[in-house]
Design a protein around this motif. Sequence first.
Motif, short mmCIF file in Angstrom:
data_model
loop_
_atom_site.label_atom_id
_atom_site.label_comp_id
_atom_site.label_asym_id
_atom_site.label_seq_id
_atom_site.Cartn_x
_atom_site.Cartn_y
_atom_site.Cartn_z
N ALA A 173 -8.27 -65.36 59.51
CA ALA A 173 -8.30 -66.68 58.84
C ALA A 173 -8.98 -66.66 57.38
O ALA A 173 -8.84 -67.56 56.33
CB ALA A 173 -7.93 -67.55 60.21
N ASP A 182 -8.59 -64.52 54.37
CA ASP A 182 -6.97 -64.75 53.59
C ASP A 182 -6.84 -66.20 52.82
O ASP A 182 -6.83 -66.15 51.65
CB ASP A 182 -5.37 -65.31 54.73
CG ASP A 182 -4.70 -65.45 53.80
OD1 ASP A 182 -3.84 -65.07 52.92
OD2 ASP A 182 -3.98 -66.59 54.91
N ASN A 183 -8.25 -67.05 53.29
CA ASN A 183 -8.74 -67.99 52.63
C ASN A 183 -9.32 -67.35 50.93
O ASN A 183 -9.03 -68.22 50.21
CB ASN A 183 -9.19 -68.86 52.97
CG ASN A 183 -9.25 -69.41 53.90
OD1 ASN A 183 -7.81 -70.38 53.81
ND2 ASN A 183 -9.46 -70.22 55.14
N ARG A 184 -10.39 -66.51 51.51
CA ARG A 184 -10.53 -66.14 50.16
C ARG A 184 -10.45 -64.99 49.46
O ARG A 184 -10.32 -65.71 47.49
CB ARG A 184 -12.01 -64.75 50.63
CG ARG A 184 -12.38 -64.09 49.75
CD ARG A 184 -13.77 -62.76 50.03
NE ARG A 184 -14.74 -63.89 50.86
CZ ARG A 184 -15.66 -63.13 51.09
NH1 ARG A 184 -15.82 -61.74 51.29
NH2 ARG A 184 -16.57 -63.89 51.50
N PHE A 240 -6.37 -66.37 49.16
CA PHE A 240 -5.79 -66.76 48.29
C PHE A 240 -6.88 -67.87 47.13
O PHE A 240 -5.89 -67.83 45.57
CB PHE A 240 -5.37 -68.15 49.05
CG PHE A 240 -4.72 -68.98 48.59
CD1 PHE A 240 -3.55 -68.88 48.20
CD2 PHE A 240 -5.27 -70.07 48.53
CE1 PHE A 240 -2.64 -70.52 47.91
CE2 PHE A 240 -4.75 -71.53 48.04
CZ PHE A 240 -3.56 -71.39 47.70
N ARG A 241 -7.72 -67.96 47.49
CA ARG A 241 -8.86 -68.25 45.81
C ARG A 241 -9.03 -67.04 44.95
O ARG A 241 -9.02 -67.48 43.65
CB ARG A 241 -10.27 -68.70 46.22
CG ARG A 241 -10.47 -69.94 47.69
CD ARG A 241 -11.56 -70.44 47.72
NE ARG A 241 -12.39 -69.27 47.81
CZ ARG A 241 -13.09 -69.58 49.34
NH1 ARG A 241 -12.13 -70.32 50.40
NH2 ARG A 241 -13.32 -68.32 49.92
#
Length: 367
Positions: A210, A213-215, A217-218
């Motif tokens: 998680a 994935d956030n990193r 995505f950015r």
Amino acid sequence: MSIQVQELPCQEGSIGLITLNSPKTLNALSGAMIDDIQQTLDGWAESPDICMVVLKGAGERGFCAGGDIRELYDALSEGRDGAKAADYFVREYRLDFSVHRFPKPVITIAHGAVMGGGLGLLTASRYRLVLPDITMAMPEITIGLFPDVGASWFLNRLPGRLGLFMGLTGARLNASDVMRVGLADMVLKPEQAEDLLARLQQERWSGDSAVDDNRLFRLVKQLEHPDYRALPDSELARHEQTIAQLSAGEQLPDIVEQLLGAEENSDWWQAAMNNLRGGCPVTAWLVWNQLKKAQQMSLKDIFRMELTMATRCTQRPDLKEGIRARIIDRDQSPQWSYASVADVPAEVVESHFTPELDDSNDPMGLD
């Protein structure tokens, strides 16, 4: 080995890189390639070092032009029950489902030809990145199969009845078309695709899917977008109202007649109509029914349905005949089991959706 497997070290963690490596066949998926990718992904899913996976294709002409239909033809020729050919679909669909459900981010960078099984891998990925030269299609109607590899799921998510149109005509989409209908997340410049892996290796990945994935995505959002005005003009923008009007209705034979009778003169439209006109009538009905039936299905049940359909196709003559005419003998004159869509009996169509197996004996082993 027709894939190249690499584990690329980052500041922390590693990236798993799979390169489809059969450029002479436009990276068509052989059974061995499917098995090798599956084995690699299974190992990486459990590895604490691998934080994400990247898929790409070798060569200049395409990411993946679909399944290896020459291999499929040989399998169809080795027995009347189609069991060996059906096993190919079991393995391919298991792989696609694995990518859909992979516990770590999967990035596919696709270029050139992306058709059939290639589109299955792309649409299953968390990040769908494409290059400006992409050509995307589901052309199975030309060989007597049907849009599979989860197409019942992703074609149903296209606006209007574009999914039906794509399945009936094998229409080819360019980069502008693909972005217009949401089949990709971003168009990358070729040099950006080359630099992306290096950029990812500069990061510290935690191994927490998680968080990573956030990193990721950015990071992807920060990539410079190409000038979309420099991309090919969208054929869908030109024809989408006509497609919506002609694909409306509740009777498939009427829709086919409307499409074939349309006075549209573009080369793109005519190529699509030639696919429909010369395509397999049974396939047209399979497209029509699979999209209807899949509307309320889970992804797992969609793959189960498609396996039933594919198994039935291996047991009937059209698939072998279509591959023979298009690829083996190249006479481009398949002799389909029925002459037109109107001639196909309803019981023949419905037989493709009658499973041989229940949930207690699932050959794909989907979790």
